[in-house]
Scaffold this active site. Sequence first.
Site, PDB file in Angstrom:
ATOM      1  N   LEU A  64       0.495  -1.143   0.138  1.00 20.65           N
ATOM      2  CA  LEU A  64      -0.214   0.519  -0.036  1.00 20.65           C
ATOM      3  C   LEU A  64       0.439   1.165   0.171  1.00 20.65           C
ATOM      4  O   LEU A  64       2.465   1.424   0.337  1.00 20.65           O
ATOM      5  CB  LEU A  64      -1.022  -0.100   0.866  1.00 20.65           C
ATOM      6  CG  LEU A  64      -1.973  -1.635   1.677  1.00 20.65           C
ATOM      7  CD1 LEU A  64      -2.877  -0.907   2.580  1.00 20.65           C
ATOM      8  CD2 LEU A  64      -2.328  -1.368  -0.148  1.00 20.65           C
ATOM      9  N   PRO A  65      -0.332   3.056  -0.840  1.00 23.13           N
ATOM     10  CA  PRO A  65       0.754   3.414   0.195  1.00 23.13           C
ATOM     11  C   PRO A  65       2.037   3.735   0.807  1.00 23.13           C
ATOM     12  O   PRO A  65       3.071   4.310   1.010  1.00 23.13           O
ATOM     13  CB  PRO A  65       0.005   5.280  -0.867  1.00 23.13           C
ATOM     14  CG  PRO A  65      -1.037   3.930  -1.211  1.00 23.13           C
ATOM     15  CD  PRO A  65      -1.084   2.007  -0.663  1.00 23.13           C
ATOM     16  N   THR A  95       6.073   1.044   1.901  1.00 26.98           N
ATOM     17  CA  THR A  95       7.621   1.467   2.525  1.00 26.98           C
ATOM     18  C   THR A  95       6.872   2.731   3.623  1.00 26.98           C
ATOM     19  O   THR A  95       6.342   3.462   3.155  1.00 26.98           O
ATOM     20  CB  THR A  95       8.152   2.613   1.782  1.00 26.98           C
ATOM     21  OG1 THR A  95       8.996   1.534   0.561  1.00 26.98           O
ATOM     22  CG2 THR A  95       9.688   3.480   2.447  1.00 26.98           C
ATOM     23  N   LYS A 170      15.988   0.813   4.170  1.00 22.58           N
ATOM     24  CA  LYS A 170      15.022   1.289   3.225  1.00 22.58           C
ATOM     25  C   LYS A 170      15.067   2.717   2.568  1.00 22.58           C
ATOM     26  O   LYS A 170      15.115   2.959   1.581  1.00 22.58           O
ATOM     27  CB  LYS A 170      13.055   1.261   2.423  1.00 22.58           C
ATOM     28  CG  LYS A 170      12.092   1.228   1.819  1.00 22.58           C
ATOM     29  CD  LYS A 170      12.635   0.639   0.704  1.00 22.58           C
ATOM     30  CE  LYS A 170      11.938   1.274  -0.909  1.00 22.58           C
ATOM     31  NZ  LYS A 170      12.154   1.294  -2.530  1.00 22.58           N
ATOM     32  N   LYS A 245       6.631  10.759   0.090  1.00 24.60           N
ATOM     33  CA  LYS A 245       6.825  10.501   1.417  1.00 24.60           C
ATOM     34  C   LYS A 245       8.588   9.865   2.194  1.00 24.60           C
ATOM     35  O   LYS A 245       8.615   9.584   3.826  1.00 24.60           O
ATOM     36  CB  LYS A 245       5.678   9.706   1.248  1.00 24.60           C
ATOM     37  CG  LYS A 245       5.670   8.877   2.510  1.00 24.60           C
ATOM     38  CD  LYS A 245       4.656   6.802   2.503  1.00 24.60           C
ATOM     39  CE  LYS A 245       5.669   5.996   0.938  1.00 24.60           C
ATOM     40  NZ  LYS A 245       5.565   4.999   0.785  1.00 24.60           N
TER      41      LYS A 245
HETATM   42  P1  NAD Z   1       0.540   2.632  -5.884  1.00 27.12           P
HETATM   43  O1  NAD Z   1      -0.555   4.336  -5.619  1.00 27.12           O
HETATM   44  O2  NAD Z   1       0.966   2.579  -7.118  1.00 27.12           O
HETATM   45  O3  NAD Z   1      -0.398   1.960  -5.481  1.00 27.12           O
HETATM   46  C1  NAD Z   1      -0.734   1.438  -4.244  1.00 27.12           C
HETATM   47  C2  NAD Z   1      -1.798   0.820  -4.408  1.00 27.12           C
HETATM   48  O4  NAD Z   1      -2.688   0.116  -2.994  1.00 27.12           O
HETATM   49  C3  NAD Z   1      -3.602   1.365  -5.175  1.00 27.12           C
HETATM   50  O5  NAD Z   1      -4.050   0.483  -6.107  1.00 27.12           O
HETATM   51  C4  NAD Z   1      -4.564   1.497  -4.328  1.00 27.12           C
HETATM   52  O6  NAD Z   1      -6.104   1.264  -5.006  1.00 27.12           O
HETATM   53  C5  NAD Z   1      -4.096   0.043  -3.046  1.00 27.12           C
HETATM   54  N1  NAD Z   1      -4.580   0.629  -1.659  1.00 27.12           N
HETATM   55  C6  NAD Z   1      -5.069   2.257  -1.039  1.00 27.12           C
HETATM   56  N2  NAD Z   1      -5.503   1.172   0.110  1.00 27.12           N
HETATM   57  C7  NAD Z   1      -5.983  -0.193  -0.100  1.00 27.12           C
HETATM   58  C8  NAD Z   1      -6.543  -0.588   1.053  1.00 27.12           C
HETATM   59  N3  NAD Z   1      -6.408   0.090   2.253  1.00 27.12           N
HETATM   60  N4  NAD Z   1      -6.761  -2.173   0.432  1.00 27.12           N
HETATM   61  C9  NAD Z   1      -6.683  -2.648  -0.470  1.00 27.12           C
HETATM   62  N5  NAD Z   1      -5.978  -1.351  -1.456  1.00 27.12           N
HETATM   63  C10 NAD Z   1      -5.722  -0.367  -1.119  1.00 27.12           C
HETATM   64  O7  NAD Z   1       1.636   2.784  -5.233  1.00 27.12           O
HETATM   65  P2  NAD Z   1       2.937   1.683  -5.473  1.00 27.12           P
HETATM   66  O8  NAD Z   1       4.085   3.072  -6.649  1.00 27.12           O
HETATM   67  O9  NAD Z   1       2.242   0.376  -6.314  1.00 27.12           O
HETATM   68  O10 NAD Z   1       3.747   1.727  -3.951  1.00 27.12           O
HETATM   69  C11 NAD Z   1       3.431   0.948  -3.061  1.00 27.12           C
HETATM   70  C12 NAD Z   1       4.430   1.202  -2.098  1.00 27.12           C
HETATM   71  O11 NAD Z   1       5.501   0.726  -2.380  1.00 27.12           O
HETATM   72  C13 NAD Z   1       4.058   2.819  -1.627  1.00 27.12           C
HETATM   73  O12 NAD Z   1       5.242   2.261  -0.532  1.00 27.12           O
HETATM   74  C14 NAD Z   1       5.730   2.956  -2.710  1.00 27.12           C
HETATM   75  O13 NAD Z   1       6.480   3.461  -2.111  1.00 27.12           O
HETATM   76  C15 NAD Z   1       6.620   1.841  -2.264  1.00 27.12           C
HETATM   77  N6  NAD Z   1       7.554   1.292  -3.204  1.00 27.12           N
HETATM   78  C16 NAD Z   1       6.834   2.065  -4.768  1.00 27.12           C
HETATM   79  C17 NAD Z   1       8.437   1.446  -5.682  1.00 27.12           C
HETATM   80  C18 NAD Z   1       7.667   2.389  -7.006  1.00 27.12           C
HETATM   81  O14 NAD Z   1       8.462   1.961  -8.117  1.00 27.12           O
HETATM   82  N7  NAD Z   1       6.406   2.883  -7.685  1.00 27.12           N
HETATM   83  C19 NAD Z   1       9.414   1.256  -5.988  1.00 27.12           C
HETATM   84  C20 NAD Z   1       9.983   0.418  -4.741  1.00 27.12           C
HETATM   85  C21 NAD Z   1       8.612   0.835  -3.369  1.00 27.12           C
END
Ligand code: NAD
Length: 295
Positions: A64-65, A95, A170, A245
């Site tokens: 999740l975000p 994260t 991280k 964040k």
């Molecule tokens: P994103 O915003 O694309 O996806 C997050 C998903 O979580 C969304 O589809 C949202 O609808 C869903 N969500 C939110 N609350 C929810 C709930 N209560 N129940 C079910 N689903 C829910 O974000 P992302 O880029 O996939 O990143 C996710 C995590 O990974 C973050 O913490 C980010 O910092 C970390 N991260 C991202 C990357 C990257 O390159 N995008 C790399 C490493 C780490």
Amino acid sequence: MHIAFFGLGNMGSPMAANLLKAGHEVTVYDLVPAAVEKLTMQGANGADNVADAVTDADVVISMLPAASHVKALYFNDDGIFSHLNKSTLIIDCSTIDAQTAKQVGDGAEKAGHAFIDAPVSGGVAGATAGTLTFIMGGETNAVEQAKAILSAMGANLFHAGPMGAGQIAKICNNMLLAVLMAGTSEALQLAIDNGLDPKVMSDIMLQSSGCNWTLQKYNPCPGVMDNVPSSNGYQGGFMVQLMNKDLSLAMDTSAASGSATPMGAAAQQLYRLHQRNDTATQDFSSIFNFYSRNS
Ligand code: NAD
């Protein structure tokens, strides 16, 4: 293994797809129904609510975000802890701050479940290729159990220390990434302003002492590298708001430990200013535009 997977965004969607490819039974849930549908078309069971998603799950994975989403998903009255019906291994890959990770871990352990924090590095490309780096915090037993699952999504599995240690590692990494992305953008724009071709400049730095991951895998200048967000209008990838964040998490951690992090602080200010230009949902490599004369 029956795995319940929560959060099918830029990262979670390809991660869940790789669990399916490895032969696991995967039930998926996201607040966005279209995200669930995309995975059901690849063989996942789609759930309409948290209760249905976790019934009979051996493992729960969340991606999740931010911390507020993670807390709500686990602790709300209708959250995961209210609905698990057997002893489960819980793996949070989001994260978030180490303190929230420990709170969720304590909640899990009190209810008889194992927990690890396992944030990832490697971006959407790594999630898609199944080559992510997982940085785990938790008890050795839980970490060893998790490895069998995480190896379907990642190539490098590290045990950083006790619960919360994965999150600390991280955010240290992402603070450095922010510095490198800003510094690489700055160097490329300096070269462009002085008449150099950014592709040639990138090739030079790749073979010189300025070489770093952003040049190797994620060049921020449009047109230099194929299949990266900069060559796709900065869409997909890792959003500016998520980098902000992570930089806030790094600065809070630095303040708490009395560490000196001037480069991280400068990167945080740059990314904050950048986000004020309506870039919150663009990929974080769009910081390149912050330096450009035309932006
Ligand atoms: P994103 O915003 O694309 O996806 C997050 C998903 O979580 C969304 O589809 C949202 O609808 C869903 N969500 C939110 N609350 C929810 C709930 N209560 N129940 C079910 N689903 C829910 O974000 P992302 O880029 O996939 O990143 C996710 C995590 O990974 C973050 O913490 C980010 O910092 C970390 N991260 C991202 C990357 C990257 O390159 N995008 C790399 C490493 C780490």
